[in-house]
Design an enzyme around this catalytic site. Structure first.
Site, PDB file in Angstrom:
ATOM      1  CE1 TYR A  40      73.274  35.071  28.975  1.00  0.00           C
ATOM      2  CE2 TYR A  40      75.535  34.550  28.390  1.00  0.00           C
ATOM      3  CZ  TYR A  40      74.319  35.115  28.073  1.00  0.00           C
ATOM      4  OH  TYR A  40      74.153  35.721  26.860  1.00  0.00           O
ATOM      5  CG  HIS A  98      72.263  41.257  29.169  1.00  0.00           C
ATOM      6  ND1 HIS A  98      72.623  40.145  29.898  1.00  0.00           N
ATOM      7  CD2 HIS A  98      71.766  40.776  28.010  1.00  0.00           C
ATOM      8  CE1 HIS A  98      72.362  39.048  29.196  1.00  0.00           C
ATOM      9  NE2 HIS A  98      71.831  39.417  28.046  1.00  0.00           N
TER      10      HIS A  98
END
Length: 258
Positions: A40, A98
């Site tokens: 991010y 992730h």
């Protein structure tokens, strides 16, 4: 084995948030679960917002994720240390794999997560975007229990098999993109139910998820009004028929496939 974490029903997904004031406002409003990720690019923003807030650090579950290019054993240790540095924290409560792709190798990646948990760098190990087979492999390899599994979950994409696995093994399913990436107002059943309750379609999506045993959710919001509305949605009660109507939507619109 039960999850070592007690996650609140609604947390904050931070993808795309680039202003620490949003994080500070969320905490002031009552959020106690912040979800970020290396990919991010905003761990420093989340950390700064947390540092500015009057809410004690120990009252907040902070989660981040190791991206797919950094899942080799040595890279897990290195990039987790870099994440902590960006967050300005000595440890995080929850660290996820992730996605199990690219450099992911369960026999190399997962022992590295165990190692940093044993060292106190992280409190718990999570996984994200895993299949049932990948979950079973992770359970076999990890010493730590799976503390959470984060997956896309909204009325147009309902991974009920993964929810069943989570319930069977005692960990929460963390629903990301619960508002169908802005498409909640395009789902007829959701819109109808929202009108019956004088509520928004977004609130109905969150209430539907909140009513599911073992599910917590992390909608993203930036304005104080939307942050507050997402928290308030957990107080909206849908009746069984309304929940079943949403459950019965036969769509598989996965917004974030591999």
């Amino acid at each position: 084995m039960a999850s070592p974490l007690d996650l609140p029903p609604v947390g904050l997904g931070t993808m795309g948030i680039d202003d620490p004031a949003v994080i500070e406002t969320a905490l002031d409003l009552g959020y106690r679960h912040l979800d970020t990720a290396q990919i991010y690019g905003n761990e420093a923003v989340v950390g700064e917002g947390l540092a500015r807030s009057a809410v004690p650090r120990e009252d907040v579950t902070v989660a981040t994720k190791v991206w797919a290019d950094s899942l080799a054993r040595a890279d897990v240790r290195r990039t987790t240390a870099e994440s902590l540095d960006r967050l300005g924290l000595e440890s995080v409560d929850l660290l996820y794999v992730h996605r199990p792709v690219e450099t992911y190798d369960p026999d190399e990646t997962l022992p590295a997560f165990d190692d940093i948990r044993d060292a106190g760098t992280i409190r718990a190990v999570g996984v994200s975007n895993f299949s049932r087979a990948e979950l079973e492999t992770a359970r076999a390899v990890l010493d730590a229990p799976i503390a959470a599994h984060q997956v896309e979950f909204h009325p147009l994409f309902q991974p009920d098999d993964l929810l069943a696995h989570a319930r069977e093994h005692g960990y929460p399913l963390v629903a990301y993109s619960p508002l169908a990436n802005g498409r909640a107002g395009e789902i007829d059943a959701v819109v109808d139910i929202a009108e019956n309750h004088d509520a928004t379609p977004e609130a109905v999506c969150l209430a539907w998820l909140a009513a599911k045993e073992g599910v917590v959710t992390i909608p993203k919001a930036s304005s104080a009004a939307h942050l507050r509305a997402n928290l308030d949605a957990q107080d909206l009660e849908l009746d069984p028929a309304e929940r079943e109507r949403i459950d019965a939507i036969e769509r598989t619109d996965e917004l974030f496939p591999e």
